[in-house]
Design a protein around this motif. Structure first.
Motif, mmCIF file in Angstrom:
data_model
loop_
_atom_site.group_PDB
_atom_site.id
_atom_site.type_symbol
_atom_site.label_atom_id
_atom_site.label_comp_id
_atom_site.label_asym_id
_atom_site.label_seq_id
_atom_site.Cartn_x
_atom_site.Cartn_y
_atom_site.Cartn_z
ATOM 1 N N CYS A 76 0.835 -1.213 0.000
ATOM 2 C CA CYS A 76 0.000 0.000 0.000
ATOM 3 C C CYS A 76 0.868 1.261 0.000
ATOM 4 O O CYS A 76 0.557 2.252 -0.670
ATOM 5 C CB CYS A 76 -0.898 0.048 1.228
ATOM 6 S SG CYS A 76 -2.100 -1.257 1.275
ATOM 7 N N LEU A 77 1.953 1.183 0.757
ATOM 8 C CA LEU A 77 2.864 2.326 0.826
ATOM 9 C C LEU A 77 3.425 2.628 -0.568
ATOM 10 O O LEU A 77 3.473 3.774 -1.007
ATOM 11 C CB LEU A 77 3.998 1.950 1.780
ATOM 12 C CG LEU A 77 4.626 3.010 2.648
ATOM 13 C CD1 LEU A 77 3.604 3.697 3.515
ATOM 14 C CD2 LEU A 77 5.681 2.370 3.561
ATOM 15 N N LEU A 78 3.843 1.565 -1.272
ATOM 16 C CA LEU A 78 4.467 1.750 -2.578
ATOM 17 C C LEU A 78 3.454 2.190 -3.636
ATOM 18 O O LEU A 78 3.710 3.113 -4.415
ATOM 19 C CB LEU A 78 5.119 0.442 -3.046
ATOM 20 C CG LEU A 78 6.347 0.011 -2.266
ATOM 21 C CD1 LEU A 78 6.863 -1.331 -2.763
ATOM 22 C CD2 LEU A 78 7.449 1.069 -2.388
ATOM 23 N N HIS A 120 -3.790 2.973 7.038
ATOM 24 C CA HIS A 120 -2.624 3.261 7.862
ATOM 25 C C HIS A 120 -1.471 3.813 7.021
ATOM 26 O O HIS A 120 -0.704 4.648 7.497
ATOM 27 C CB HIS A 120 -2.177 2.040 8.666
ATOM 28 C CG HIS A 120 -1.117 2.381 9.656
ATOM 29 N ND1 HIS A 120 -1.361 3.222 10.717
ATOM 30 C CD2 HIS A 120 0.191 2.051 9.724
ATOM 31 C CE1 HIS A 120 -0.240 3.392 11.393
ATOM 32 N NE2 HIS A 120 0.714 2.685 10.814
ATOM 33 N N ALA A 121 -1.351 3.358 5.770
ATOM 34 C CA ALA A 121 -0.293 3.889 4.896
ATOM 35 C C ALA A 121 -0.477 5.405 4.751
ATOM 36 O O ALA A 121 0.484 6.180 4.785
ATOM 37 C CB ALA A 121 -0.329 3.211 3.536
ATOM 38 N N PHE A 122 -1.715 5.844 4.666
ATOM 39 C CA PHE A 122 -1.998 7.280 4.563
ATOM 40 C C PHE A 122 -1.644 8.016 5.837
ATOM 41 O O PHE A 122 -0.991 9.047 5.819
ATOM 42 C CB PHE A 122 -3.498 7.481 4.279
ATOM 43 C CG PHE A 122 -3.752 7.751 2.855
ATOM 44 C CD1 PHE A 122 -3.689 6.731 1.921
ATOM 45 C CD2 PHE A 122 -4.016 9.044 2.423
ATOM 46 C CE1 PHE A 122 -3.903 6.990 0.591
ATOM 47 C CE2 PHE A 122 -4.224 9.305 1.092
ATOM 48 C CZ PHE A 122 -4.175 8.278 0.171
ATOM 49 N N PHE A 123 -2.121 7.472 6.955
ATOM 50 C CA PHE A 123 -1.900 8.136 8.242
ATOM 51 C C PHE A 123 -0.407 8.192 8.535
ATOM 52 O O PHE A 123 0.132 9.210 8.958
ATOM 53 C CB PHE A 123 -2.636 7.368 9.345
ATOM 54 C CG PHE A 123 -2.565 8.041 10.682
ATOM 55 C CD1 PHE A 123 -3.428 9.089 10.988
ATOM 56 C CD2 PHE A 123 -1.642 7.638 11.640
ATOM 57 C CE1 PHE A 123 -3.366 9.718 12.226
ATOM 58 C CE2 PHE A 123 -1.578 8.263 12.874
ATOM 59 C CZ PHE A 123 -2.444 9.303 13.170
ATOM 60 N N SER A 124 0.263 7.060 8.247
ATOM 61 C CA SER A 124 1.663 6.960 8.590
ATOM 62 C C SER A 124 2.533 7.936 7.793
ATOM 63 O O SER A 124 3.516 8.457 8.299
ATOM 64 C CB SER A 124 2.109 5.521 8.344
ATOM 65 O OG SER A 124 3.401 5.340 8.816
ATOM 66 N N LEU A 125 2.155 8.183 6.541
ATOM 67 C CA LEU A 125 2.936 9.143 5.746
ATOM 68 C C LEU A 125 2.435 10.582 5.927
ATOM 69 O O LEU A 125 2.839 11.483 5.196
ATOM 70 C CB LEU A 125 2.894 8.769 4.270
ATOM 71 C CG LEU A 125 3.764 7.582 3.838
ATOM 72 C CD1 LEU A 125 3.538 7.272 2.370
ATOM 73 C CD2 LEU A 125 5.251 7.848 4.078
#
Ligand code: PFF
Length: 453
Positions: free
Chosen positions: A55-57, A224-229
């Motif tokens: 998801c991050l990528l 979480h990928a959104f929140f984390s970045l």
């Protein structure tokens, strides 16, 4: 932008490494250290971690690049940058919404950051370990008026950094603390990995079992990928406005993504081995760190010291994020009302403190029983900001760069091939997935398909 505004911003620039470090500081926070371990524990261990990386990528990094490009291209706060790039007011309206969202996140995030400061101090003095019923100790603290004082301290520290400006405050602070954080993480990781029985924690975290994955876990990983970045909240956009034109945003995106992932990996390599070594349950939910982990520190040699380092590490990670959240509102009010930076900082931090007081009192405290629609005040702030505004802000960013801003190619500066790949991701992949996250996190999917907590 007026001549005066551009002059007043002249001193407000990041150096190229300073920018990357400050953006990593924003990304790495309680999301990595507190939320990531317990959602990984709850939603499938290593398989969840792998989905999170994908998801991050596929979505996180393309949207991160888009947000920074809007900031640097528009050279303003989260609302003004859109206005400088497009006459259509809808976009700056979304930008304004994300400013409100970042303000709301800050008001409850500072409360949790305050808990970590208090726990750090008490661990160093040893008083944290006086009563071994840690869940009850946490409940008693969260139920008192004390969290207000710790929340105020976090906002004072945050305000002190932001008031000193972009290069003299935000950059200098992050340049000291982000490498410091890495050292603390490595020390605690070595401590965790060398505990007897730590191996079970490592395999839980790093050996995937795909049968544990569900649609819910995939959507949690995406959110979480959104929140984390730190996406969708105007933070990366606001920081992007302070970046030099010559800096490559593509490389910055990769460096920030790698930094965020590295710190999450290290946090997992501390928390899972430590929990498993002491027979503690990692799928405990939000209380994992405060109500469960102290038991592990209490039973290891020099535990008060290591526990103190651990909570100090959390506090540092949190404050480098609160700094970026406060900067969003400060940048906006400096432009909107022509306030000086110190004045804008004092006013927005005070407003945030006041909005956050009921949040500090609603985790088992005097307002804990005030539950409206199944949520406390704290939960509502989190729900509206993280589950509604954040996906909407992210969606606006992808649609804006994908369809509305024609000259985005000049700003992102990617090679032709990478630009084409990026454009496909921000035009077609990211918006669809963000809409999924929105439908999931607002509970609409639960009603329709039963996906959700
Ligand atoms: N990325 C931060 C974390 O993982 O803790 C939280 C965060 C900061 C979210 C800034 C959103 C934001 F705008």
């Amino acid at each position: 932008m007026t001549k005066q505004a551009s002059e007043s911003r002249a001193g407000e620039r990041f150096s190229s490494t300073g920018f990357i470090i400050a953006a990593i500081g924003s990304a790495v926070g309680l999301g990595n250290m507190w939320k990531f371990p317990y959602i990984t524990g709850k939603y499938g261990g290593a398989a969840f971690f792998l989905v999170f990386i994908i998801c991050l990528l596929l979505v996180g990094l393309p949207v991160l690049l888009a947000e920074m490009a809007i900031g640097r291209g528009g050279r303003g706060d989260a609302a003004t940058s859109f206005r400088n790039l497009s006459r259509n007011k809808v976009w700056s309206g979304f930008g304004f919404l994300s400013i409100v969202g970042s303000f709301m996140i800050l008001s409850f995030y500072a409360v949790v950051a305050g808990w970590t400061l208090k726990y750090g101090l008490q661990s160093f003095t040893g008083s944290l370990y006086a009563n071994p019923d840690y869940a009850a100790v946490f409940g008693a603290y969260a139920g008192s008026l004390q969290p207000i004082a710790w929340q105020a301290l976090v906002l004072l520290l945050t305000g002190w950094v932001v008031a000193r400006g972009v290069s003299g405050g935000i950059e200098s602070f992050n340049k000291v603390l982000i490498p410091g954080l890495l050292i603390l993480l490595i020390i605690l990781m070595i401590r965790g990995l060398t505990l007897p029985g730590a191996g079970a924690g490592v395999s839980f975290f790093l050996e995937p079992d795909f049968s544990k994955l569900t649609p819910t876990s995939i959507l949690v990983a995406l959110g979480h990928a959104f929140f984390s970045l730190s996406l969708g909240m105007g933070t990366m956009l606001t920081y992007g406005a302070y970046v030099d034109r010559r800096q490559s945003l593509g490389s910055a995106t990769l460096a920030i993504g790698a930094g965020d992932l590295l710190y999450a990996l290290l946090a997992g390599l501390i928390i899972f081995p430590t929990s498993f070594a002491f027979g503690l349950e990692p799928a405990q939910g939000p209380g994992l760190i405060f109500a469960v982990l102290p038991a592990a520190f209490a039973s290891m040699p020099l535990g008060a010291f290591f526990g103190g380092l651990f909570f100090l590490l959390l506090a540092i990670a949190a404050i480098t994020s609160t700094v970026s959240l406060l900067e969003v509102s400060v940048a906006y009010s400096m432009r909107r009302w022509s306030f000086s930076r110190p004045k804008a900082t004092a006013l927005t931090a005070t407003a945030c403190f006041l909005v956050g007081i009921p949040a500090a009192l609603s985790v088992g405290g005097p307002l804990g029983d005030l539950v409206i629609g199944g949520r406390t005040y704290f939960d509502w702030l989190d729900f509206i900001a993280s589950n509604i505004i954040l996906p909407l802000g992210g969606l606006a960013v992808t649609l804006f760069v994908g369809y509305a801003w024609k000259r985005v190619g000049d700003e992102v500066g990617l090679s032709a091939l990478w630009f084409r790949i990026w454009l496909i991701l921000v035009r077609y992949v990211a918006p669809v997935l963000v809409v999924f996250v929105f439908l999931f996190s607002t509970g609409i999917f639960r009603v329709l398909f039963g996906w959700g907590e």
